[in-house]
Design an enzyme around this catalytic site. Structure first.
Site, mmCIF file in Angstrom:
data_model
loop_
_atom_site.group_PDB
_atom_site.id
_atom_site.type_symbol
_atom_site.label_atom_id
_atom_site.label_comp_id
_atom_site.label_asym_id
_atom_site.label_seq_id
_atom_site.Cartn_x
_atom_site.Cartn_y
_atom_site.Cartn_z
ATOM 1 N N SER A 262 0.821 -1.213 0.000
ATOM 2 C CA SER A 262 0.000 0.000 0.000
ATOM 3 C C SER A 262 0.854 1.262 0.000
ATOM 4 O O SER A 262 1.418 1.595 -1.022
ATOM 5 C CB SER A 262 -1.048 0.026 1.102
ATOM 6 O OG SER A 262 -2.066 0.936 0.711
ATOM 7 N N CYS B 268 -1.408 -3.883 3.623
ATOM 8 C CA CYS B 268 -2.301 -5.021 3.420
ATOM 9 C C CYS B 268 -1.541 -6.302 3.750
ATOM 10 O O CYS B 268 -0.325 -6.360 3.617
ATOM 11 C CB CYS B 268 -2.747 -5.087 1.960
ATOM 12 S SG CYS B 268 -3.663 -3.656 1.414
ATOM 13 N N HIS C 165 3.636 14.488 5.823
ATOM 14 C CA HIS C 165 3.599 15.934 5.583
ATOM 15 C C HIS C 165 4.139 16.578 6.855
ATOM 16 O O HIS C 165 3.713 16.216 7.946
ATOM 17 C CB HIS C 165 2.182 16.416 5.289
ATOM 18 C CG HIS C 165 2.162 17.789 4.724
ATOM 19 N ND1 HIS C 165 2.287 18.031 3.367
ATOM 20 C CD2 HIS C 165 2.065 18.988 5.328
ATOM 21 C CE1 HIS C 165 2.259 19.339 3.170
ATOM 22 N NE2 HIS C 165 2.116 19.939 4.344
#
Length: 143
Positions: free
Chosen positions: A82, A102, A87
């Site tokens: 995934s 996953c 940020h």
């Protein structure tokens, strides 16, 4: 390349009367009281996220990072399992990190701890969610 998000990697969890078919684990990581210099260093952020994926034995399929002016960095490491995203807000000594995996081949908690320690967070908050869909029949809604 094996896609760990495939149907044979689904786990079932019972939550009250709801069966949740879990497709993966999603960690939301709020890193407070981080080293502001590290948060504003594009190369350091990129190396940290890529290395966290590598050490967790995730399959890296790509990455992109961007340095903002006057400060801050954003980036994503796409993994076959995934993604890992960040940020940063150096002016607040804060970073928001999103880790989604996953299957059971990659430990998202390991990735979270590695990133938190690398950024020097003295006040991390970890929220973990099982992502998936309900398999419990529900009554039709009548609007």
């Amino acid at each position: 390349m094996y896609n760990s998000c495939s149907p044979d990697a689904i786990e079932t969890h019972k939550i009250g009367t709801i069966n949740l078919e879990s497709l993966g684990t999603h960690i939301l990581l709020d890193l407070r009281e981080c080293d502001d210099k590290r948060l504003d260093d594009l190369d350091f952020i990129q190396t940290t996220l890529v290395e966290s994926a590598r050490l967790a034995q995730a399959t890296i399929v790509g990455h992109t990072f961007h340095k903002f002016s006057p400060q801050g960095v954003t980036g994503v490491v796409a993994i076959a399992e995934s993604h890992i995203c960040i940020h940063t807000w150096p002016e607040y000594n804060y970073a928001a990190v999103d880790i989604f995996t996953c299957g059971d081949t990659v430990d998202p908690q390991f990735i979270a701890k590695y990133i938190s320690e690398s950024l020097g967070s003295r006040n991390p908050q970890v929220r973990q969610l099982n992502r998936g869909f309900s398999t419990t029949p529900t009554a039709p809604s009548h609007a």
